[in-house]
Design an enzyme around this catalytic site. Structure first.
Site, mmCIF file in Angstrom:
data_model
loop_
_atom_site.group_PDB
_atom_site.id
_atom_site.type_symbol
_atom_site.label_atom_id
_atom_site.label_comp_id
_atom_site.label_asym_id
_atom_site.label_seq_id
_atom_site.Cartn_x
_atom_site.Cartn_y
_atom_site.Cartn_z
ATOM 1 N N ARG A 140 -5.111 66.112 1.230
ATOM 2 C CA ARG A 140 -6.572 66.186 1.792
ATOM 3 C C ARG A 140 -7.192 65.074 2.120
ATOM 4 O O ARG A 140 -8.042 65.053 2.932
ATOM 5 C CB ARG A 140 -7.176 67.035 0.334
ATOM 6 C CG ARG A 140 -6.764 68.396 0.300
ATOM 7 C CD ARG A 140 -7.146 68.877 -1.111
ATOM 8 N NE ARG A 140 -7.018 70.321 -1.337
ATOM 9 C CZ ARG A 140 -7.031 71.133 -2.471
ATOM 10 N NH1 ARG A 140 -7.413 70.332 -3.663
ATOM 11 N NH2 ARG A 140 -6.785 72.389 -2.497
ATOM 12 N N ARG A 186 -0.659 68.337 -7.834
ATOM 13 C CA ARG A 186 -2.178 68.270 -7.537
ATOM 14 C C ARG A 186 -2.578 66.702 -7.296
ATOM 15 O O ARG A 186 -3.501 66.626 -6.413
ATOM 16 C CB ARG A 186 -2.874 68.728 -8.544
ATOM 17 C CG ARG A 186 -2.564 70.214 -8.716
ATOM 18 C CD ARG A 186 -3.552 70.915 -9.455
ATOM 19 N NE ARG A 186 -4.927 70.793 -9.599
ATOM 20 C CZ ARG A 186 -5.643 71.686 -8.931
ATOM 21 N NH1 ARG A 186 -5.266 72.508 -8.390
ATOM 22 N NH2 ARG A 186 -7.038 71.357 -9.234
ATOM 23 N N HIS A 231 -2.654 74.188 -1.386
ATOM 24 C CA HIS A 231 -3.220 75.016 -2.574
ATOM 25 C C HIS A 231 -2.020 74.320 -3.588
ATOM 26 O O HIS A 231 -0.752 74.411 -3.281
ATOM 27 C CB HIS A 231 -3.213 76.269 -2.692
ATOM 28 C CG HIS A 231 -3.148 76.913 -4.002
ATOM 29 N ND1 HIS A 231 -4.213 76.781 -4.972
ATOM 30 C CD2 HIS A 231 -2.063 77.420 -4.776
ATOM 31 C CE1 HIS A 231 -3.971 77.394 -6.196
ATOM 32 N NE2 HIS A 231 -2.614 77.762 -6.110
ATOM 33 N N PHE A 284 -18.326 81.410 -1.938
ATOM 34 C CA PHE A 284 -17.344 81.259 -0.986
ATOM 35 C C PHE A 284 -16.299 81.886 -0.990
ATOM 36 O O PHE A 284 -15.136 81.850 -0.181
ATOM 37 C CB PHE A 284 -17.112 79.616 -1.166
ATOM 38 C CG PHE A 284 -16.489 79.377 -2.496
ATOM 39 C CD1 PHE A 284 -14.907 79.633 -2.861
ATOM 40 C CD2 PHE A 284 -17.265 78.570 -3.600
ATOM 41 C CE1 PHE A 284 -14.402 79.247 -4.145
ATOM 42 C CE2 PHE A 284 -16.690 78.275 -4.582
ATOM 43 C CZ PHE A 284 -15.333 78.678 -5.042
ATOM 44 N N TYR A 294 -6.658 84.079 -5.849
ATOM 45 C CA TYR A 294 -8.135 83.253 -6.011
ATOM 46 C C TYR A 294 -8.959 84.122 -6.969
ATOM 47 O O TYR A 294 -10.138 84.104 -7.005
ATOM 48 C CB TYR A 294 -8.468 83.365 -4.784
ATOM 49 C CG TYR A 294 -8.255 81.818 -3.970
ATOM 50 C CD1 TYR A 294 -7.910 80.674 -4.687
ATOM 51 C CD2 TYR A 294 -7.906 81.931 -2.603
ATOM 52 C CE1 TYR A 294 -7.472 79.438 -3.979
ATOM 53 C CE2 TYR A 294 -7.257 80.829 -2.149
ATOM 54 C CZ TYR A 294 -7.088 79.712 -2.728
ATOM 55 O OH TYR A 294 -6.621 78.445 -1.978
ATOM 56 N N LYS A 337 -1.858 76.029 3.626
ATOM 57 C CA LYS A 337 -2.732 77.215 4.151
ATOM 58 C C LYS A 337 -2.725 77.130 5.577
ATOM 59 O O LYS A 337 -2.365 76.364 6.256
ATOM 60 C CB LYS A 337 -4.066 76.966 3.376
ATOM 61 C CG LYS A 337 -3.994 77.082 1.660
ATOM 62 C CD LYS A 337 -5.297 77.237 0.989
ATOM 63 C CE LYS A 337 -6.249 76.015 0.759
ATOM 64 N NZ LYS A 337 -7.229 75.891 -0.160
ATOM 65 N N THR A 378 -10.281 68.664 -4.590
ATOM 66 C CA THR A 378 -10.498 69.789 -3.989
ATOM 67 C C THR A 378 -11.418 69.621 -2.527
ATOM 68 O O THR A 378 -11.173 69.954 -1.424
ATOM 69 C CB THR A 378 -11.439 70.777 -4.600
ATOM 70 O OG1 THR A 378 -10.512 70.807 -5.930
ATOM 71 C CG2 THR A 378 -11.698 72.090 -4.237
ATOM 72 N N GLU A 382 1.029 82.899 -9.954
ATOM 73 C CA GLU A 382 0.805 82.691 -8.620
ATOM 74 C C GLU A 382 2.195 83.070 -7.979
ATOM 75 O O GLU A 382 2.412 83.708 -6.839
ATOM 76 C CB GLU A 382 0.494 81.422 -8.126
ATOM 77 C CG GLU A 382 -1.289 81.409 -8.728
ATOM 78 C CD GLU A 382 -1.622 79.921 -8.529
ATOM 79 O OE1 GLU A 382 -0.696 79.071 -7.823
ATOM 80 O OE2 GLU A 382 -3.057 79.586 -9.031
ATOM 81 N N ASN A 442 -9.263 72.723 3.299
ATOM 82 C CA ASN A 442 -8.507 71.790 2.527
ATOM 83 C C ASN A 442 -6.835 71.739 2.500
ATOM 84 O O ASN A 442 -6.254 70.997 1.768
ATOM 85 C CB ASN A 442 -9.241 71.648 1.052
ATOM 86 C CG ASN A 442 -9.194 72.747 0.278
ATOM 87 O OD1 ASN A 442 -8.334 73.713 0.448
ATOM 88 N ND2 ASN A 442 -9.430 72.510 -1.053
HETATM 89 P P1 DAT Z 1 -8.366 73.523 -5.785
HETATM 90 O O1 DAT Z 1 -7.875 74.332 -4.807
HETATM 91 O O2 DAT Z 1 -8.501 72.181 -5.845
HETATM 92 O O3 DAT Z 1 -7.712 74.201 -7.091
HETATM 93 P P2 DAT Z 1 -10.378 75.453 -6.842
HETATM 94 O O4 DAT Z 1 -9.318 76.025 -7.514
HETATM 95 O O5 DAT Z 1 -11.781 74.828 -7.448
HETATM 96 O O6 DAT Z 1 -9.822 74.243 -5.990
HETATM 97 O O7 DAT Z 1 -11.180 76.274 -5.691
HETATM 98 C C1 DAT Z 1 -10.154 76.936 -4.903
HETATM 99 C C2 DAT Z 1 -10.531 76.761 -3.346
HETATM 100 O O8 DAT Z 1 -11.882 77.376 -3.101
HETATM 101 C C3 DAT Z 1 -10.536 75.412 -2.879
HETATM 102 O O9 DAT Z 1 -9.355 74.747 -2.482
HETATM 103 C C4 DAT Z 1 -11.688 75.327 -1.817
HETATM 104 C C5 DAT Z 1 -12.510 76.567 -2.277
HETATM 105 N N1 DAT Z 1 -13.746 76.018 -2.724
HETATM 106 C C6 DAT Z 1 -13.818 75.813 -3.906
HETATM 107 N N2 DAT Z 1 -15.025 75.377 -4.200
HETATM 108 C C7 DAT Z 1 -15.857 75.559 -3.067
HETATM 109 C C8 DAT Z 1 -16.831 75.308 -2.555
HETATM 110 N N3 DAT Z 1 -17.905 74.980 -3.494
HETATM 111 N N4 DAT Z 1 -17.419 75.611 -1.208
HETATM 112 C C9 DAT Z 1 -16.565 76.115 -0.546
HETATM 113 N N5 DAT Z 1 -15.239 76.307 -0.830
HETATM 114 C C10 DAT Z 1 -15.001 75.976 -2.186
HETATM 115 MG MG MG Z 2 -7.447 76.110 -8.038
#
Ligand code: DAT
Ligand code: MG
Length: 145
Positions: free
Chosen positions: A98, A81, A111, A53, A45, A5, A87, A122, A108
């Site tokens: 990360r 992963r 992805h 967020f 997303y 990212k 995350t 995706e 972070n």
């Molecule tokens: P991942 O990227 O580990 O698959 P996710 O799909 O739950 O995690 O969320 C997608 C992205 O959204 C994640 O990389 C960062 C952001 N994100 C998730 N939860 C968040 C939160 N509580 N506050 C801020 N950003 C968040």
């Molecule tokens: Mg995810």
């Protein structure tokens, strides 16, 4: 599918990130530096649409070019992963991407698709068929000729 990212690109961590997948033995089927449109970001997303967020997340991956990659291997979803880490970088184990390079959940770095179905969905958002090279890695041809 993996994304390095915006923060990973701007901080010069793309090589580090890519190397971790290469060294685990995964095969790179597609790789490109690209600008993500608002539409692509929102589709990518979509599961997070409506969460507080979400707008920041869309801004984050559209702010600068990112690096998108498609990689393949045994249990690649789970393995990638695990290599990316939890995350929230504060919870991510040191040794993961990360856990080694991140401080906050909003930056972070990487992805990774969370299921074969998400990976398929995706990849279609970020790549067309001409950008994927499933048979480019026949090692034997490059060891001897
Ligand atoms: P991942 O990227 O580990 O698959 P996710 O799909 O739950 O995690 O969320 C997608 C992205 O959204 C994640 O990389 C960062 C952001 N994100 C998730 N939860 C968040 C939160 N509580 N506050 C801020 N950003 C968040
Ligand atoms: Mg995810």
């Amino acid at each position: 599918m993996i994304l390095a990212k915006a923060d990973a690109v701007v901080r010069g961590l793309v090589g580090e990130i890519l190397a971790r997948f290469e060294r685990r033995g995964y095969t790179i089927l597609g790789l490109k530096l690209m600008h993500v449109t608002q539409d692509q970001a929102k589709r990518h997303y979509a599961e997070h649409d409506g969460k507080p967020f979400f707008p920041g997340l869309v801004d984050y991956i559209t702010a600068t070019p990112i690096v998108a990659m498609v990689i393949e291997g045994e249990d690649a979803i789970e393995g990638c992963r695990a290599t990316i880490g939890a995350t929230n970088p504060i919870k991510a184990t040191p040794g993961t991407i990360r856990g080694d390079y991140g401080q906050t959940i909003g930056r972070n770095l990487a992805h990774g698709s969370d299921s074969p179905e998400s990976a398929q969905r995706e990849v279609a958002i970020f790549f067309n068929d001409q950008e994927l090279f499933p048979r480019a890695h026949v090692l034997g041809d490059w060891i001897s000729a």
